[in-house]
Design a protein around this motif. Structure first.
Motif, PDB file in Angstrom:
ATOM      1  N   LEU A 194       0.802  -1.217   0.000  1.00 40.52           N
ATOM      2  CA  LEU A 194       0.000   0.000   0.000  1.00 40.52           C
ATOM      3  C   LEU A 194       0.836   1.268   0.000  1.00 40.52           C
ATOM      4  CD1 LEU A 194      -3.008   0.894   0.205  1.00 40.52           C
ATOM      5  CD2 LEU A 194      -2.703   0.971   2.686  1.00 40.52           C
ATOM      6  N   GLN A 195       1.882   1.325   0.833  1.00 39.61           N
ATOM      7  CA  GLN A 195       2.625   2.580   0.978  1.00 39.61           C
ATOM      8  C   GLN A 195       3.976   2.326   1.644  1.00 39.61           C
ATOM      9  OE1 GLN A 195       0.700   5.565   3.414  1.00 39.61           O
ATOM     10  NE2 GLN A 195       1.664   7.253   2.329  1.00 39.61           N
ATOM     11  N   HIS A 196       4.921   3.202   1.316  1.00 41.58           N
ATOM     12  CA  HIS A 196       6.228   3.240   1.986  1.00 41.58           C
ATOM     13  C   HIS A 196       6.317   4.585   2.711  1.00 41.58           C
ATOM     14  CE1 HIS A 196      10.936   3.281   1.555  1.00 41.58           C
ATOM     15  NE2 HIS A 196      10.532   3.299   2.809  1.00 41.58           N
ATOM     16  N   ILE A 197       6.474   4.523   4.027  1.00 41.15           N
ATOM     17  CA  ILE A 197       6.554   5.729   4.837  1.00 41.15           C
ATOM     18  C   ILE A 197       7.949   5.834   5.424  1.00 41.15           C
ATOM     19  CG2 ILE A 197       5.689   6.925   6.894  1.00 41.15           C
ATOM     20  CD1 ILE A 197       3.010   5.471   6.423  1.00 41.15           C
ATOM     21  N   ILE A 198       8.572   6.989   5.282  1.00 41.64           N
ATOM     22  CA  ILE A 198       9.857   7.263   5.908  1.00 41.64           C
ATOM     23  C   ILE A 198       9.580   7.975   7.223  1.00 41.64           C
ATOM     24  CG2 ILE A 198      12.035   8.517   5.735  1.00 41.64           C
ATOM     25  CD1 ILE A 198      11.867   8.178   2.701  1.00 41.64           C
ATOM     26  N   ALA A 199       9.876   7.309   8.326  1.00 40.50           N
ATOM     27  CA  ALA A 199       9.672   7.896   9.651  1.00 40.50           C
ATOM     28  C   ALA A 199      10.982   8.544  10.088  1.00 40.50           C
ATOM     29  CB  ALA A 199       9.244   6.834  10.644  1.00 40.50           C
ATOM     30  N   VAL A 200      11.028   9.854  10.052  1.00 36.70           N
ATOM     31  CA  VAL A 200      12.250  10.595  10.395  1.00 36.70           C
ATOM     32  C   VAL A 200      12.364  10.659  11.917  1.00 36.70           C
ATOM     33  CG1 VAL A 200      13.488  12.777  10.158  1.00 36.70           C
ATOM     34  CG2 VAL A 200      12.084  11.919   8.265  1.00 36.70           C
ATOM     35  N   LEU A 201      13.469  10.162  12.450  1.00 34.58           N
ATOM     36  CA  LEU A 201      13.662  10.071  13.891  1.00 34.58           C
ATOM     37  C   LEU A 201      14.564  11.183  14.414  1.00 34.58           C
ATOM     38  CD1 LEU A 201      14.172   6.212  14.183  1.00 34.58           C
ATOM     39  CD2 LEU A 201      12.044   7.522  14.148  1.00 34.58           C
TER      40      LEU A 201
END
Length: 210
Positions: free
Chosen positions: A160-167
């Motif tokens: 469905l989706q690729h999310i980049i979670a910026v930490l």
């Protein structure tokens, strides 16, 4: 696939006071995933290393039922087996969201496990969110995301989706990265500081009842 970016820097509680989650996750990442992919009354399962504490964070999102699966894991003969009396196994087709912490590296068996089992746990319209990273060091790159996508789609799920979670915190044009807790040992051959975690999102059209 649609690419999303979430800002999931550690909150003060992550850095001062509360125990840190497994490296690569923050409390804001967990709560944002639960909020984004569920609604009130939904059932959420959390699995992977440190699942007990991750589930406790997910449970802070109100009006969701949260289930912890495999709160601890050990490796036996190349397979990860649950230990500890707190583990529970979801019923087929009962989960609206499964949050899987595949950190520091995903476990994918030759028979497609655990993704075939995870797909059966999902209700029709359920979502699997896999947190992983693609580490690089000393000229090496590990395509963990590619392996996860292949395993999940082979299990019958739709990517469905690729999310980049910026930490990291953002200040102007700079990323401010918090120092890792003392309990975390960085690899000797690390060539850069990892500032994000990949969230790979999959959808089940038919659920475990199919």
């Amino acid at each position: 696939m649609p690419l999303g970016i979430w800002l999931c820097a550690p909150a003060p509680a992550d850095e001062h006071g509360l125990p840190p989650l497994i490296e690569g996750l923050t409390r804001s990442l967990v709560t944002q995933a639960v909020t984004a992919f569920t609604r009130r009354g939904n059932t959420v399962a959390v699995t992977g290393p440190d699942a007990a504490r991750i589930a406790a964070v997910a449970d802070t999102v109100s009006d969701r039922r949260v289930l912890c699966v495999d709160p601890e894991t050990v490796t036996v003969g190349g397979r990860r087996d649950p230990v500890g009396g707190g583990a529970r196994t979801p019923e087929s087709g009962s989960m609206d969201l499964l949050l899987a912490a595949e950190l520091p590296a995903p476990w994918i068996d030759t028979d497609g496990q655990p993704y075939t089992t995870w797909a059966r746990w999902l209700a029709p319209g359920g979502v699997l969110v896999v947190a992983t990273r693609n580490p690089a060091g000393a000229g090496r790159f590990a395509d963990h995301a590619g392996a996860v996508v292949t395993a999940a789609t082979n299990a019958g799920l739709s990517y469905l989706q690729h999310i980049i979670a910026v930490l990291a915190h953002i200040q102007g044009d700079r990323l401010l990265i918090s120092s890792p807790p003392a309990s975390v040992t960085l690899p000797a051959d690390a060539v850069h500081t990892e500032a994000h975690t990949d969230l790979l999102v999959f959808h089940s059209y038919f659920g475990g009842a199919a």
